[in-house]
Design an enzyme around this catalytic site. Structure first.
Site, PDB file in Angstrom:
ATOM      1  N   LEU A  30       0.862  -1.182   0.000  1.00 45.53           N
ATOM      2  CA  LEU A  30       0.000   0.000   0.000  1.00 45.53           C
ATOM      3  C   LEU A  30       0.897   1.231   0.000  1.00 45.53           C
ATOM      4  CD1 LEU A  30      -2.862  -0.718   2.581  1.00 45.53           C
ATOM      5  CD2 LEU A  30      -3.125  -0.370   0.123  1.00 45.53           C
ATOM      6  N   ASP A  31       0.506   2.259  -0.748  1.00 43.32           N
ATOM      7  CA  ASP A  31       1.250   3.515  -0.729  1.00 43.32           C
ATOM      8  C   ASP A  31       1.298   4.068   0.699  1.00 43.32           C
ATOM      9  OD1 ASP A  31       1.639   3.460  -3.468  1.00 43.32           O
ATOM     10  OD2 ASP A  31      -0.132   4.675  -3.906  1.00 43.32           O
ATOM     11  N   PRO A  32       2.316   4.852   1.028  1.00 43.16           N
ATOM     12  CA  PRO A  32       2.408   5.414   2.380  1.00 43.16           C
ATOM     13  C   PRO A  32       1.152   6.164   2.825  1.00 43.16           C
ATOM     14  CG  PRO A  32       4.483   5.721   1.240  1.00 43.16           C
ATOM     15  CD  PRO A  32       3.522   5.156   0.222  1.00 43.16           C
TER      16      PRO A  32
ATOM     17  N   ARG B  26      -3.888   4.877  -8.396  1.00 39.58           N
ATOM     18  CA  ARG B  26      -3.461   6.200  -8.869  1.00 39.58           C
ATOM     19  C   ARG B  26      -3.504   6.289 -10.392  1.00 39.58           C
ATOM     20  NH1 ARG B  26       2.115   7.019  -7.173  1.00 39.58           N
ATOM     21  NH2 ARG B  26       2.213   4.780  -6.715  1.00 39.58           N
TER      22      ARG B  26
END
Length: 304
Positions: A46-48, A181
């Site tokens: 998961l992205d930060p 994204r």
């Protein structure tokens, strides 16, 4: 004689409800430390800035990570229409804007092109490797890359809310390797108004649901205590989508040594992927062939 691993030989899954502001790697490190586990890994970054399900595998459960990585996953996310950013999310710098605000009908029509089997170009700021280097490292140096499109299965993509002309809430179920994204970026391009992700939450991943997630605060509260093991889910949880084949005693012995072993079957087709158990515990994952399981991964239920 090999060096003994530090930590406990503990196996199982921990479902973390990841908060924003921390990397997936850092979460795994915290969980491994808290459980004093010899080995740990996760099934899907998961992205930060993203939140939600991060399934962390400990010990022998790491051998089942590919099954979860390949499973369908569900995301809820908010798209900001009218602006493109360097990172395709709110952490980046705005690089283009538009005053156009498509209506609901135009958005619904555009979403149809993002369902089923699609080709998706990863974000410039992503973990994709380019000539041995991570794309995000090159992007930070200002290098623009021509990243190759990758296939992605999108099982569903639906509008859940449209609270303002420039805000769009979506829910997506997709396969391995999907970048939310990129969906926001490409949807904005198709609509002619640009777009990026404002917020992102993974609500389930394979058999793991965010409602069963544990906070990092809870992990830290119970760290290195006798109570923390109660947060573990069985290794076998990751095998829920595969047929279970009980092994005979002789078959179990052979499977433990990495050899094909006799199993009891309910009529599986030749070559079906399945897992073998003995006394309810996983022994191996492999292919069923004529009364035997041929292991591709051997699981030691009682590692030393």
């Amino acid at each position: 004689m090999g060096r003994k691993r530090k930590g406990r030989a503990i196996s199982g899954w921990v479902v973390i409800d990841k908060p924003a502001g921390i990397t997936s790697t850092a979460v795994v490190g915290k969980v491994r430390w808290a459980f004093d586990a010899q080995k740990a890994g996760h099934a899907g970054t998961l992205d930060p800035d993203a939140t939600g399900v991060l399934a962390v595998a400990l010990g022998e459960a790491t051998k089942t990570v590919p099954l979860i990585a390949d499973a369908l996953k569900a995301y809820r996310f908010r798209v900001q229409l009218g602006a493109a950013t360097t990172t395709d999310d709110a952490s980046g710098t705005v690089i283009a804007t538009s005053g156009l605000r498509p209506d609901r009908a135009a958005i619904e029509a555009a979403l149809a092109g993002f369902r089923g089997q699609i080709d998706q170009v990863p974000p410039q700021f992503s973990a994709v490797k380019v000539e041995g280097e991570r794309a995000y490292d090159l992007a930070r140096e200002g290098e623009a890359m021509d990243l190759a499109a990758r296939p992605l299965w999108v099982d569903s993509l639906e509008i859940t809310d449209h609270p303002a002309p420039d805000l769009l809430d979506l829910e997506m179920v997709c396969g391995k390797g999907g970048y939310v994204r990129s969906i926001a970026r490409d949807l904005g391009q198709v609509l002619g108004c640009f777009g990026h992700v404002l917020s992102l939450r993974r609500i389930w991943s394979g058999p793991f649901d965010v409602e069963d997630g544990v906070t990092l605060e809870r992990i830290e509260e119970l760290a290195r205590s006798n109570d923390i093991d109660a947060l573990l889910l069985p290794l076998e949880t990751a095998l829920a989508d595969l047929p279970e084949l009980p092994a005979t005693p002789e078959g179990a012995l052979r499977l433990r040594n990495g050899n094909p072993g006799m199993v009891l079957t309910g009529g599986l087709d030749y070559g079906t992927q399945a897992w073998a158990s003995f006394q309810g515990r996983a022994l191996a994952i492999g292919q069923y062939r004529a009364g035997e399981l041929h292991p591709t991964r051997v699981i030691n239920p009682d590692p030393e």
